[in-house]
Design a protein around this motif. Sequence first.
Motif, PDB file in Angstrom:
ATOM      1  N   TYR A 165       0.822  -1.260   0.064  1.00  0.00           N
ATOM      2  CA  TYR A 165       0.166   0.019   0.007  1.00  0.00           C
ATOM      3  C   TYR A 165       0.810   1.234  -0.164  1.00  0.00           C
ATOM      4  O   TYR A 165       0.522   2.149  -0.738  1.00  0.00           O
ATOM      5  CB  TYR A 165      -1.069  -0.078   1.292  1.00  0.00           C
ATOM      6  CG  TYR A 165      -2.070  -0.960   1.192  1.00  0.00           C
ATOM      7  CD1 TYR A 165      -3.332  -0.290   0.707  1.00  0.00           C
ATOM      8  CD2 TYR A 165      -2.231  -2.184   1.496  1.00  0.00           C
ATOM      9  CE1 TYR A 165      -4.383  -1.297   0.502  1.00  0.00           C
ATOM     10  CE2 TYR A 165      -3.044  -2.976   1.330  1.00  0.00           C
ATOM     11  CZ  TYR A 165      -4.289  -2.724   1.027  1.00  0.00           C
ATOM     12  OH  TYR A 165      -5.300  -3.534   0.924  1.00  0.00           O
ATOM     13  N   PHE A 166       1.722   1.199   0.774  1.00  0.00           N
ATOM     14  CA  PHE A 166       2.855   2.409   0.688  1.00  0.00           C
ATOM     15  C   PHE A 166       3.629   2.532  -0.486  1.00  0.00           C
ATOM     16  O   PHE A 166       3.781   3.884  -0.788  1.00  0.00           O
ATOM     17  CB  PHE A 166       3.628   2.357   2.065  1.00  0.00           C
ATOM     18  CG  PHE A 166       3.015   2.513   3.252  1.00  0.00           C
ATOM     19  CD1 PHE A 166       2.609   3.802   3.788  1.00  0.00           C
ATOM     20  CD2 PHE A 166       3.127   1.378   4.186  1.00  0.00           C
ATOM     21  CE1 PHE A 166       2.047   3.988   5.184  1.00  0.00           C
ATOM     22  CE2 PHE A 166       2.475   1.926   5.493  1.00  0.00           C
ATOM     23  CZ  PHE A 166       1.949   2.983   5.875  1.00  0.00           C
ATOM     24  N   ALA A 168       2.424   2.021  -3.156  1.00  0.00           N
ATOM     25  CA  ALA A 168       1.549   2.578  -4.328  1.00  0.00           C
ATOM     26  C   ALA A 168       1.259   4.111  -4.059  1.00  0.00           C
ATOM     27  O   ALA A 168       0.511   4.842  -4.991  1.00  0.00           O
ATOM     28  CB  ALA A 168       0.242   1.895  -4.363  1.00  0.00           C
ATOM     29  N   ILE A 169       1.718   4.660  -3.216  1.00  0.00           N
ATOM     30  CA  ILE A 169       1.292   6.172  -2.799  1.00  0.00           C
ATOM     31  C   ILE A 169       2.417   6.876  -3.366  1.00  0.00           C
ATOM     32  O   ILE A 169       3.766   6.693  -3.447  1.00  0.00           O
ATOM     33  CB  ILE A 169       1.374   6.393  -1.136  1.00  0.00           C
ATOM     34  CG1 ILE A 169       0.145   5.840  -0.751  1.00  0.00           C
ATOM     35  CG2 ILE A 169       1.331   7.845  -1.040  1.00  0.00           C
ATOM     36  CD1 ILE A 169       0.211   5.738   0.734  1.00  0.00           C
ATOM     37  N   PRO A 170       2.168   7.908  -4.308  1.00  0.00           N
ATOM     38  CA  PRO A 170       3.252   8.630  -5.015  1.00  0.00           C
ATOM     39  C   PRO A 170       3.924   9.534  -3.821  1.00  0.00           C
ATOM     40  O   PRO A 170       3.662  10.016  -2.857  1.00  0.00           O
ATOM     41  CB  PRO A 170       2.393   9.590  -5.654  1.00  0.00           C
ATOM     42  CG  PRO A 170       0.950   9.002  -6.131  1.00  0.00           C
ATOM     43  CD  PRO A 170       0.953   8.294  -4.633  1.00  0.00           C
ATOM     44  N   ARG A 171       5.290   9.652  -4.122  1.00  0.00           N
ATOM     45  CA  ARG A 171       6.282  10.322  -3.106  1.00  0.00           C
ATOM     46  C   ARG A 171       5.788  11.767  -3.182  1.00  0.00           C
ATOM     47  O   ARG A 171       6.299  12.493  -2.365  1.00  0.00           O
ATOM     48  CB  ARG A 171       7.714  10.140  -3.780  1.00  0.00           C
ATOM     49  CG  ARG A 171       8.256   8.732  -3.314  1.00  0.00           C
ATOM     50  CD  ARG A 171       9.586   8.617  -3.738  1.00  0.00           C
ATOM     51  NE  ARG A 171      10.014   7.032  -3.467  1.00  0.00           N
ATOM     52  CZ  ARG A 171      10.588   6.682  -2.156  1.00  0.00           C
ATOM     53  NH1 ARG A 171      10.500   7.821  -1.464  1.00  0.00           N
ATOM     54  NH2 ARG A 171      11.093   5.596  -2.177  1.00  0.00           N
ATOM     55  N   GLU A 172       5.279  12.424  -4.366  1.00  0.00           N
ATOM     56  CA  GLU A 172       5.060  13.867  -4.493  1.00  0.00           C
ATOM     57  C   GLU A 172       4.143  14.239  -3.135  1.00  0.00           C
ATOM     58  O   GLU A 172       4.159  15.552  -2.803  1.00  0.00           O
ATOM     59  CB  GLU A 172       4.267  14.145  -6.160  1.00  0.00           C
ATOM     60  CG  GLU A 172       5.237  13.984  -6.952  1.00  0.00           C
ATOM     61  CD  GLU A 172       5.526  12.401  -7.456  1.00  0.00           C
ATOM     62  OE1 GLU A 172       6.375  12.278  -8.211  1.00  0.00           O
ATOM     63  OE2 GLU A 172       4.871  11.616  -6.753  1.00  0.00           O
ATOM     64  N   GLY A 181       5.949  22.189   5.485  1.00  0.00           N
ATOM     65  CA  GLY A 181       6.434  22.197   6.823  1.00  0.00           C
ATOM     66  C   GLY A 181       6.035  21.060   7.919  1.00  0.00           C
ATOM     67  O   GLY A 181       6.503  21.074   9.045  1.00  0.00           O
ATOM     68  N   ALA A 182       5.407  20.039   7.151  1.00  0.00           N
ATOM     69  CA  ALA A 182       5.185  18.472   7.927  1.00  0.00           C
ATOM     70  C   ALA A 182       6.657  17.980   8.381  1.00  0.00           C
ATOM     71  O   ALA A 182       7.293  17.996   7.289  1.00  0.00           O
ATOM     72  CB  ALA A 182       4.169  17.848   7.430  1.00  0.00           C
ATOM     73  N   ASN A 183       6.744  17.182   9.619  1.00  0.00           N
ATOM     74  CA  ASN A 183       7.832  16.582   9.711  1.00  0.00           C
ATOM     75  C   ASN A 183       7.461  15.164   9.163  1.00  0.00           C
ATOM     76  O   ASN A 183       6.212  15.028   8.883  1.00  0.00           O
ATOM     77  CB  ASN A 183       8.306  16.575  11.227  1.00  0.00           C
ATOM     78  CG  ASN A 183       7.187  16.409  12.197  1.00  0.00           C
ATOM     79  OD1 ASN A 183       6.457  15.530  11.987  1.00  0.00           O
ATOM     80  ND2 ASN A 183       7.039  17.005  13.317  1.00  0.00           N
ATOM     81  N   HIS A 184       8.460  14.026   9.813  1.00  0.00           N
ATOM     82  CA  HIS A 184       8.133  12.892   9.279  1.00  0.00           C
ATOM     83  C   HIS A 184       7.153  12.349   9.702  1.00  0.00           C
ATOM     84  O   HIS A 184       6.341  11.444   9.363  1.00  0.00           O
ATOM     85  CB  HIS A 184       9.535  12.040   9.554  1.00  0.00           C
ATOM     86  CG  HIS A 184      10.716  12.398   8.498  1.00  0.00           C
ATOM     87  ND1 HIS A 184      10.483  11.947   7.274  1.00  0.00           N
ATOM     88  CD2 HIS A 184      11.808  12.882   8.698  1.00  0.00           C
ATOM     89  CE1 HIS A 184      11.621  12.493   6.813  1.00  0.00           C
ATOM     90  NE2 HIS A 184      12.369  12.980   7.566  1.00  0.00           N
ATOM     91  N   THR A 189       1.278  10.245   9.965  1.00  0.00           N
ATOM     92  CA  THR A 189       0.003   9.887  10.678  1.00  0.00           C
ATOM     93  C   THR A 189      -1.039  10.908   9.642  1.00  0.00           C
ATOM     94  O   THR A 189      -2.130  10.548   9.650  1.00  0.00           O
ATOM     95  CB  THR A 189       0.234  10.558  12.107  1.00  0.00           C
ATOM     96  OG1 THR A 189       0.555  12.048  11.907  1.00  0.00           O
ATOM     97  CG2 THR A 189       0.861   9.634  12.929  1.00  0.00           C
ATOM     98  N   LYS A 190      -0.596  12.045   9.229  1.00  0.00           N
ATOM     99  CA  LYS A 190      -1.674  12.937   8.554  1.00  0.00           C
ATOM    100  C   LYS A 190      -1.918  12.730   7.016  1.00  0.00           C
ATOM    101  O   LYS A 190      -2.906  12.830   6.639  1.00  0.00           O
ATOM    102  CB  LYS A 190      -1.367  14.438   8.725  1.00  0.00           C
ATOM    103  CG  LYS A 190      -1.079  14.967  10.274  1.00  0.00           C
ATOM    104  CD  LYS A 190      -2.323  14.869  10.971  1.00  0.00           C
ATOM    105  CE  LYS A 190      -2.104  15.135  12.760  1.00  0.00           C
ATOM    106  NZ  LYS A 190      -3.371  15.154  13.407  1.00  0.00           N
ATOM    107  N   VAL A 191      -0.793  12.071   6.563  1.00  0.00           N
ATOM    108  CA  VAL A 191      -0.906  12.042   5.025  1.00  0.00           C
ATOM    109  C   VAL A 191      -1.235  10.384   4.806  1.00  0.00           C
ATOM    110  O   VAL A 191      -2.013  10.046   4.021  1.00  0.00           O
ATOM    111  CB  VAL A 191       0.210  12.422   4.410  1.00  0.00           C
ATOM    112  CG1 VAL A 191       0.241  12.429   2.807  1.00  0.00           C
ATOM    113  CG2 VAL A 191       0.260  14.260   4.624  1.00  0.00           C
ATOM    114  N   MET A 192      -0.115   9.700   5.267  1.00  0.00           N
ATOM    115  CA  MET A 192       0.177   8.120   4.890  1.00  0.00           C
ATOM    116  C   MET A 192      -0.901   7.301   5.354  1.00  0.00           C
ATOM    117  O   MET A 192      -1.625   6.760   4.473  1.00  0.00           O
ATOM    118  CB  MET A 192       1.284   7.872   5.213  1.00  0.00           C
ATOM    119  CG  MET A 192       2.494   8.522   4.695  1.00  0.00           C
ATOM    120  SD  MET A 192       2.607   8.697   2.654  1.00  0.00           S
ATOM    121  CE  MET A 192       3.257   7.357   2.330  1.00  0.00           C
ATOM    122  N   LEU A 193      -1.221   7.395   6.701  1.00  0.00           N
ATOM    123  CA  LEU A 193      -2.129   6.494   7.309  1.00  0.00           C
ATOM    124  C   LEU A 193      -3.712   6.493   6.757  1.00  0.00           C
ATOM    125  O   LEU A 193      -4.252   5.619   6.639  1.00  0.00           O
ATOM    126  CB  LEU A 193      -1.939   6.785   8.766  1.00  0.00           C
ATOM    127  CG  LEU A 193      -0.922   6.225   9.576  1.00  0.00           C
ATOM    128  CD1 LEU A 193      -1.055   6.393  11.009  1.00  0.00           C
ATOM    129  CD2 LEU A 193      -0.855   4.694   9.267  1.00  0.00           C
TER     130      LEU A 193
END
Length: 281
Positions: A165-166, A168-172, A181-184, A189-193
């Motif tokens: 699943y990860f 398949a997510i574009p790195r962009e 300004g988001a950290n890792h 938590t906010k984008v990938m999950l």
Amino acid sequence: MKHEVKLVENRATLILTYTVLSIALIITLFPIALLVLNSVKPAAQIVQNPLAWPETFRWDNFTRAWEDARFSQTMLNSVILTATTIVLVCTTSSLTAYVLARRKIESWKIVTFYLLGTTTAPIQLFLFPLYFGFAKLGLINNTFAVALIYTAIFSPFAVMLLRTYFLAIPRELEEAAQIDGANHWQVFTKVMLPIVSPGILTVALIIGLYSWNEFLIATTFLQGSENMTAVVSFFLLSGQYSSDWGEIMAAALIIVLPVVVLFVLLQRRFIEGMAGGSVKG
């Protein structure tokens, strides 16, 4: 003419497909139908002819099964154990899968071999060392300790599935979040999950099913009557010399019913999750 031949071929293919699916459906539903049928029959009638329609309906099979198997306690134990395992597996596996998908690891082949090896290795290889180690630490009859064992067993499969699943997510998307300004941790938590939530749900359903039905580890490490799971208490309903098959069938239906209802309610998300995790990576 060619159009008519093609139409006939398509119709024949459709009929064959539905015939095969109907046969598969009957084979799949037959054990459940037999279980429901025999759960309301007296034991003598089940032994005489398990396929016959009940002459008298024994609804008290369910009340006796609930009381004799102590399902009010053992079902709660199973729910706690299953829920704890799901939380641990989904938490650790999502973090691991994200790192393996986004970080270049030179020893990735070794990691893959390890994950596949631990997935296919039988638990019997580790059962005795685990038991003696847990006994030394005083962790026998500890539900959380058993959940840790389940997590170690089921996590490699979850990691392999969530990694797809990860990938398949574009790195962009990550790069855009980092530019904002988001950290890792915030990216994770906010984008990938949220994006991989169908995969996490799929993992939760599969791991929950395995944990709910698991017998060997539960009966080895949860020996006290107060910590016993529903599957173990169901096994104890069968006597050494005689068994009330009506009560046993009713108890089996009680155990199976929550899993069936949950899967029916979430089957669309489960299928979407499995399809979404079929990316090659």
